[in-house]
Design a protein around this motif. Structure first.
Motif, PDB file in Angstrom:
ATOM      1  N   GLU A   1       0.842  -1.188   0.000  1.00 34.57           N
ATOM      2  CA  GLU A   1       0.000   0.000   0.000  1.00 34.57           C
ATOM      3  C   GLU A   1       0.879   1.239   0.000  1.00 34.57           C
ATOM      4  O   GLU A   1       1.873   1.305   0.733  1.00 34.57           O
ATOM      5  CB  GLU A   1      -0.920   0.007   1.225  1.00 34.57           C
ATOM      6  N   ALA A   2       0.538   2.205  -0.812  1.00 38.22           N
ATOM      7  CA  ALA A   2       1.295   3.451  -0.887  1.00 38.22           C
ATOM      8  C   ALA A   2       0.438   4.513  -1.562  1.00 38.22           C
ATOM      9  O   ALA A   2      -0.604   4.208  -2.161  1.00 38.22           O
ATOM     10  CB  ALA A   2       2.600   3.252  -1.658  1.00 38.22           C
ATOM     11  N   LEU A   3       0.878   5.744  -1.449  1.00 37.84           N
ATOM     12  CA  LEU A   3       0.247   6.832  -2.182  1.00 37.84           C
ATOM     13  C   LEU A   3       1.045   7.074  -3.451  1.00 37.84           C
ATOM     14  O   LEU A   3       2.259   7.303  -3.399  1.00 37.84           O
ATOM     15  CB  LEU A   3       0.221   8.111  -1.331  1.00 37.84           C
ATOM     16  N   TYR A   4       0.364   6.981  -4.583  1.00 34.24           N
ATOM     17  CA  TYR A   4       1.021   7.266  -5.861  1.00 34.24           C
ATOM     18  C   TYR A   4       1.029   8.778  -6.056  1.00 34.24           C
ATOM     19  O   TYR A   4      -0.017   9.422  -6.161  1.00 34.24           O
ATOM     20  CB  TYR A   4       0.276   6.576  -6.995  1.00 34.24           C
ATOM     21  N   ILE A   5       2.244   9.351  -6.063  1.00 37.55           N
ATOM     22  CA  ILE A   5       2.375  10.803  -6.173  1.00 37.55           C
ATOM     23  C   ILE A   5       2.205  11.244  -7.619  1.00 37.55           C
ATOM     24  O   ILE A   5       1.540  12.233  -7.919  1.00 37.55           O
ATOM     25  CB  ILE A   5       3.735  11.262  -5.611  1.00 37.55           C
ATOM     26  N   GLY A   6       2.834  10.500  -8.545  1.00 32.46           N
ATOM     27  CA  GLY A   6       2.744  10.840  -9.954  1.00 32.46           C
ATOM     28  C   GLY A   6       4.024  10.484 -10.681  1.00 32.46           C
ATOM     29  O   GLY A   6       4.935   9.876 -10.112  1.00 32.46           O
ATOM     30  N   SER A   7       4.101  10.862 -11.948  1.00 33.91           N
ATOM     31  CA  SER A   7       5.295  10.583 -12.747  1.00 33.91           C
ATOM     32  C   SER A   7       5.551  11.759 -13.677  1.00 33.91           C
ATOM     33  O   SER A   7       4.653  12.533 -13.988  1.00 33.91           O
ATOM     34  CB  SER A   7       5.137   9.292 -13.550  1.00 33.91           C
ATOM     35  N   LEU A   8       6.817  11.868 -14.109  1.00 32.18           N
ATOM     36  CA  LEU A   8       7.192  12.928 -15.040  1.00 32.18           C
ATOM     37  C   LEU A   8       8.459  12.518 -15.789  1.00 32.18           C
ATOM     38  O   LEU A   8       9.203  11.648 -15.332  1.00 32.18           O
ATOM     39  CB  LEU A   8       7.395  14.261 -14.315  1.00 32.18           C
ATOM     40  N   PRO A   9       8.708  13.123 -16.956  1.00 30.80           N
ATOM     41  CA  PRO A   9       9.938  12.826 -17.698  1.00 30.80           C
ATOM     42  C   PRO A   9      11.157  13.387 -16.958  1.00 30.80           C
ATOM     43  O   PRO A   9      11.079  14.432 -16.305  1.00 30.80           O
ATOM     44  CB  PRO A   9       9.735  13.534 -19.037  1.00 30.80           C
ATOM     45  N   VAL A  10      12.285  12.666 -17.043  1.00 30.15           N
ATOM     46  CA  VAL A  10      13.537  13.138 -16.456  1.00 30.15           C
ATOM     47  C   VAL A  10      14.621  13.111 -17.524  1.00 30.15           C
ATOM     48  O   VAL A  10      14.537  12.351 -18.497  1.00 30.15           O
ATOM     49  CB  VAL A  10      13.952  12.275 -15.239  1.00 30.15           C
ATOM     50  N   PRO A  11      15.679  13.932 -17.377  1.00 28.54           N
ATOM     51  CA  PRO A  11      16.675  14.050 -18.440  1.00 28.54           C
ATOM     52  C   PRO A  11      17.657  12.898 -18.533  1.00 28.54           C
ATOM     53  O   PRO A  11      18.250  12.668 -19.583  1.00 28.54           O
ATOM     54  CB  PRO A  11      17.400  15.355 -18.094  1.00 28.54           C
ATOM     55  N   ARG A  12      17.864  12.161 -17.415  1.00 26.98           N
ATOM     56  CA  ARG A  12      18.882  11.111 -17.417  1.00 26.98           C
ATOM     57  C   ARG A  12      18.327   9.823 -16.828  1.00 26.98           C
ATOM     58  O   ARG A  12      17.331   9.826 -16.113  1.00 26.98           O
ATOM     59  CB  ARG A  12      20.125  11.541 -16.632  1.00 26.98           C
ATOM     60  N   ALA A  13      19.044   8.730 -17.111  1.00 18.59           N
ATOM     61  CA  ALA A  13      18.586   7.408 -16.665  1.00 18.59           C
ATOM     62  C   ALA A  13      18.965   7.104 -15.230  1.00 18.59           C
ATOM     63  O   ALA A  13      18.376   6.216 -14.608  1.00 18.59           O
ATOM     64  CB  ALA A  13      19.167   6.322 -17.580  1.00 18.59           C
ATOM     65  N   MET A  14      19.959   7.793 -14.688  1.00 19.94           N
ATOM     66  CA  MET A  14      20.475   7.426 -13.376  1.00 19.94           C
ATOM     67  C   MET A  14      20.821   8.674 -12.578  1.00 19.94           C
ATOM     68  O   MET A  14      20.971   9.764 -13.134  1.00 19.94           O
ATOM     69  CB  MET A  14      21.718   6.535 -13.508  1.00 19.94           C
ATOM     70  N   GLY A  15      20.981   8.478 -11.259  1.00 21.89           N
ATOM     71  CA  GLY A  15      21.457   9.544 -10.396  1.00 21.89           C
ATOM     72  C   GLY A  15      20.485   9.920  -9.305  1.00 21.89           C
ATOM     73  O   GLY A  15      19.297  10.140  -9.566  1.00 21.89           O
ATOM     74  N   MET A  16      20.992   9.993  -8.055  1.00 20.56           N
ATOM     75  CA  MET A  16      20.138  10.411  -6.951  1.00 20.56           C
ATOM     76  C   MET A  16      19.717  11.865  -7.098  1.00 20.56           C
ATOM     77  O   MET A  16      18.643  12.262  -6.626  1.00 20.56           O
ATOM     78  CB  MET A  16      20.858  10.206  -5.617  1.00 20.56           C
ATOM     79  N   ASP A  17      20.560  12.684  -7.737  1.00 19.43           N
ATOM     80  CA  ASP A  17      20.177  14.079  -7.943  1.00 19.43           C
ATOM     81  C   ASP A  17      18.956  14.164  -8.852  1.00 19.43           C
ATOM     82  O   ASP A  17      18.033  14.962  -8.605  1.00 19.43           O
ATOM     83  CB  ASP A  17      21.353  14.872  -8.516  1.00 19.43           C
ATOM     84  N   VAL A  18      18.933  13.334  -9.905  1.00 20.38           N
ATOM     85  CA  VAL A  18      17.778  13.303 -10.810  1.00 20.38           C
ATOM     86  C   VAL A  18      16.545  12.817 -10.052  1.00 20.38           C
ATOM     87  O   VAL A  18      15.447  13.378 -10.183  1.00 20.38           O
ATOM     88  CB  VAL A  18      18.066  12.389 -12.020  1.00 20.38           C
TER      89      VAL A  18
END
Length: 329
Positions: A215-232
């Motif tokens: 069980e969780a709350l789905y916040i949403g999704s969006l495009p990101v510029p890179r495939a990896m990275g905690m900063d992303v």
């Protein structure tokens, strides 16, 4: 990057009892060469030591041992070739000989004995779920009593070793039972029950069975510029949590299998209806955000990279470990 990082210090490789062996160039050889010259009833396997890591007792609890062993296999398989044999205990070609109630590790060059392991002192053994060529067993060190998970890469599918060990354990039980019941003098022999035998873990099946609904709350999704990275990942989580507001987040059921992750509305009983899904083989990165309640993953959709984020209670550790395990399969 993942909750596994919290255990890095505990799980890091420590010097192997085979670390004192000098690295030598092995001559071409095959397991069959040893099988032909081995004693009757023994079985030989060509293996390469990948080293060993310490494993806590609580990780061998039912339902946890398979994941723990596979984590050790993943850790040492991914680190092979890094570091030296002195600090990792890896890189040594060996012959694993199974005979009666003993596992022996022998140098293929001079056939000297490197290590002898009584079968009944092995706590757990298993075959890695990534390629079927990695084998591991867990046993207590006789000097320090520390539990060690020893990992080997095999020249042939490692299920052959698992099968041979299983047959040996069955034979040990049968022989002890016959001896205890048939011979008066043998009444004092310690009987071996199935509970005393090593546990053979089916890592692949256990990982599949460990996948559940969360069980969780789905916040949403969006495009990101890179495939990896905690900063992303963190930047995407912050953008998604700022708008449209927590009251708009969707209460959801997240179903994680060894192939896919699907997000369904919590109030919708129709399993076919989902608001977000991905194949785990396309997951490029995952992690827990700055707030331990937040979990996100980046997926390669083919046209772009997309990040989906979730709010979890009491924290995001459980679901992130489930997705990580699915990715390992």
């Amino acid at each position: 990057q993942t909750p596994a990082a919290n255990h890095a210090a505990k799980d890091r490789p420590i010097p192997s009892p085979m670390a004192s062996l000098s690295r030598r160039t092995s001559l071409p050889w095959h397991g069959d060469d040893f099988q032909h010259s081995a004693e009757p009833g023994s079985k030989c396997f060509a293996v390469r030591s990948l080293g060993w890591v310490e494993i806590p007792e609580e990780d061998l609890a039912p339902g946890k041992s398979s994941i723990a062993v596979n984590n050790c296999i993943q850790q040492l398989s991914n680190s092979k070739g890094q570091g030296s044999v002195e600090n990792r205990g890896e890189g040594q070609d060996l012959v694993m000989i199974l005979k009666k109630d003993t596992m022996s590790l022998v140098d293929p060059l001079d056939r000297s004995l490197i290590h002898r392991q009584p079968i009944l002192n092995i706590r757990v053994w298993g075959v890695g779920c990534n390629n079927g060529r990695d084998f591991a067993f867990v046993a207590s060190d006789k000097d320090t009593c520390v539990l060690k998970c020893h990992v080997f890469h095999c020249n042939v599918p490692a299920k052959g070793i698992a099968k041979a060990l299983h047959e040996m354990c069955c034979k040990i039980v049968a022989e002890r039972a016959i001896a205890s019941s048939g011979l008066p003098r043998a009444a004092t022999l310690e009987a071996v029950s199935t509970e005393d035998l090593p546990l053979q873990v089916d890592i692949l099946e256990a990982v599949r069975q460990s996948m559940q609904t969360y069980e969780a709350l789905y916040i949403g999704s969006l495009p990101v510029p890179r495939a990896m990275g905690m900063d992303v990942l963190n930047e995407a989580i912050e953008k998604l949590t700022r708008s449209p507001g927590r009251e708009r987040w969707t209460p959801s059921l997240i179903r994680v299998s060894d192939t896919a992750m699907r997000v369904h509305p919590a109030q919708d009983e129709e399993e076919a209806a989902h608001i977000w899904e991905c194949q785990v083989r396309y997951v490029t990165f995952l992690g827990v955000g700055r707030d331990a309640h937040t979990f996100a993953l980046i997926v390669d959709t083919g046209r772009r990279f997309q990040c989906a984020a979730f709010w979890c209670e009491p924290d995001a550790g459980t679901i992130s470990e489930a997705v990580q395990a699915a990715c390992m399969v």
